[in-house]
Write an enzyme that holds these catalytic residues in place. Structure first.
Site, mmCIF file in Angstrom:
data_model
loop_
_atom_site.group_PDB
_atom_site.id
_atom_site.type_symbol
_atom_site.label_atom_id
_atom_site.label_comp_id
_atom_site.label_asym_id
_atom_site.label_seq_id
_atom_site.Cartn_x
_atom_site.Cartn_y
_atom_site.Cartn_z
ATOM 1 N N LYS A 119 0.819 -1.211 0.000
ATOM 2 C CA LYS A 119 0.000 0.000 0.000
ATOM 3 C C LYS A 119 0.851 1.258 0.000
ATOM 4 C CE LYS A 119 -4.247 -1.827 2.055
ATOM 5 N NZ LYS A 119 -3.941 -3.238 1.862
ATOM 6 N N GLU A 201 -2.803 7.138 7.671
ATOM 7 C CA GLU A 201 -3.495 8.048 6.764
ATOM 8 C C GLU A 201 -4.451 8.923 7.563
ATOM 9 O OE1 GLU A 201 -3.995 5.604 2.560
ATOM 10 O OE2 GLU A 201 -5.634 5.645 3.993
ATOM 11 N N ARG A 293 -7.085 -8.133 -8.697
ATOM 12 C CA ARG A 293 -7.798 -9.406 -8.832
ATOM 13 C C ARG A 293 -9.274 -9.121 -9.083
ATOM 14 N NH1 ARG A 293 -10.606 -8.990 -4.191
ATOM 15 N NH2 ARG A 293 -9.562 -8.239 -2.311
#
Length: 506
Positions: A119, A201, A293
């Site tokens: 990430k 974050e 995916r």
């Protein structure tokens, strides 16, 4: 040059393995299943053309063993491997192993997986590509995290750099909470992903979780296939998804879609993938992560577009071009998906494994159930307790919500606890019906969704009578269902069932 697959191994289990096998069957491609000792009698095994054991029940001894998966593919003469979602679906070591063995991986290139797998690395990559990202920071210590959070502004969210599915995440409201949250996030990240790297974050206030489906081929064609609103979540995991999003205009979706395509091109992406964004109340949106995916919630996209995403993944892996362009894509009506889990919402959504005694799946216009269970099957404690994905389509959101309520009322699962009652309460909640929800919806209304409504004293007698009547109806319905099932499990007419029930009572 494009090629045609004769046989494909599905490296997964449960409903997604069943889902992929069904498309392979429609394409005239042989389907090979793998199974652990716990899944010997699973539905995906029963539906496959061939099935091979790959080890004990724990996933790290079976479904996560790349060498076993590839060995079965070679042994059975498979041309390709489809990973489904979860397990090895985002592990670049699998496409690497496939390439080495001369087997096609039905998914994106390993290079794109690596670029988006972390990430923190993905944030950097997307920022460089012009994709808006949530303000955040990478930190090595609790002290660094506290300083960064103070600079960005609380609250902040700690996240596992290699994580997903809500694991390794902690919301921190103030500096005094940082130390314990940091250690817990790192510990969980190490446990589930083998990597204790954590970053933080800025936590947006009451955001929506909106994702964009992308699809690309090996010739460089890339499109977005509209959005899905995944804001109804528990423990940072999605429970309900819908499209179109009640909070996003068509212009906003087009802008988000263009950004997602731009980000996918930046990493040389092809096959199916999803860009996840946080949508703020003011209409601004920020990149969250990319899932390299097929998503769990892909059926709602298929319902509004009419396109089979698994089929497109197979076609792309065979070297064919996408069957449509961006201008060809049209979203019609509204679709909603409920994840039906073997879990107890009243007890923190804890899993409820066990044997399903009876299973009645809803049907009728606009109803789709992607399931991997059957009466008598065991929902194992070793895997995710997802029983099925119930999806509906209707011309409008209002009618889709009504259709889902009807479908949920028909769904029967006995022998284990499920979240069906939770879904029924959710779809009756006025704020959800109005489309006014965000990622904190379940927590905000947990008293109404997970518990029982408060009854005023003057109404208690009336409510008690209503409950008694409902219980009596339930008992009669259960008797009719039992009578309606012959020795072969086939349905009998109500008249014959009634006569047989009468004879039994004599």
């Amino acid at each position: 040059m494009p090629r045609t697959f004769r046989k494909v191994l599905v490296a997964n289990r449960g409903e997604i393995a069943v889902r992929v096998i069904r498309t392979l069957r429609e394409m005239g491609i042989g389907a090979v299943a793998v199974y652990s000792e716990a899944d010997r009698a699973a539905l995906h095994v029963r539906l496959s053309d061939e099935a091979y054991p790959i080890g004990p029940a724990p996933a790290n001894e079976s479904y996560l063993r790349i060498e076993k998966i590839v060995a079965v593919a070679r042994q059975s003469g498979c041309d390709a491997i489809h990973p489904g979602y979860g397990f090895l679906s985002e592990n670049p070591a699998l496409p690497d192993a496939c390439e080495k063995a001369g087997i096609v991986f039905i998914g994106p290139p390993a290079s794109a997986m690596r670029a988006m797998g972390s990430k923190t690395a993905a944030r950097d990559k997307m920022s460089a590509a012009g994709v808006p990202i949530v303000p955040g920071a990478r930190c090595e210590t609790t002290e660094e995290a506290t300083a960064a959070a103070t600079k960005i502004g609380f609250p902040v969210m700690l996240k596992a750099a290699s994580g997903g599915g809500g694991k390794g995440m902690r919301l921190v409201h103030q500096a005094s909470e940082m130390a314990s949250a940091w250690e817990r996030a790192r510990s969980e990240a190490k446990k589930f992903f083998g990597d204790d790297t954590v970053y933080l974050e800025k936590a947006l206030i009451r955001p929506r979780h909106v994702e964009i489906q992308v699809l690309g081929d090996q010739q460089g064609n890339l499109v977005h296939v509209f959005e899905r609103d995944c804001s109804i979540q528990r423990r940072n995991q999605k429970v309900v998804e819908e499209t179109p999003s009640p909070a996003a205009s068509r212009d906003l979706v087009a802008r988000m879609g263009a950004i997602a395509v731009q980000g996918a091109k930046a990493v040389g992406y092809f096959s199916a993938g999803t860009f996840e964004f946080l949508l703020a109340e003011d209409g601004s949106f920020y990149f969250l992560e990319m899932n390299t995916r097929l998503q769990v919630e892909h059926p709602v996209t298929e319902l509004v577009t009419g396109h089979d995403l698994v089929r497109e993944m197979v076609r792309v892996a065979q070297g064919e071009s996408l069957a449509f362009t961006q201008d060809d894509l049209v979203s019609r009506g509204a679709a909603i998906e409920c994840r039906v889990y073997a879990e107890d919402p009243s007890n923190g959504f804890l899993p409820s494994p066990g044997v399903i005694e009876s299973l009645v799946v809803p049907a009728g216009p606009g109803v789709r159930d992607d399931g991997g269970a059957y009466p008598g099957c065991n929902i194992s404690s070793f895997y995710d307790p997802l029983i099925s994905k119930l999806s509906v389509w209707a011309p409008t959101r209002e009618r889709a919500v009504a259709r889902m309520r009807r479908a949920l009322s028909e769904y029967v699962v006995t022998g284990i606890r499920t979240n069906l009652a939770f879904h029924e309460k959710l779809f009756a909640h006025p704020e959800f019906v109005a489309g006014r929800y965000d990622t904190g919806f379940i927590e905000r209304y947990k008293g109404e969704l997970l518990g029982y409504p408060r009854v005023e004293p003057e109404r208690r007698d009336a409510v008690a009578v209503a409950v008694a009547i409902a219980a009596a109806r339930s008992e009669r319905a259960a008797g009719v269902k039992e009578a309606n099932l012959g020795q072969t499990g086939s349905r009998l007419s109500p008249w014959v069932a009634q006569q047989r029930a009468s004879l039994r009572s004599r």
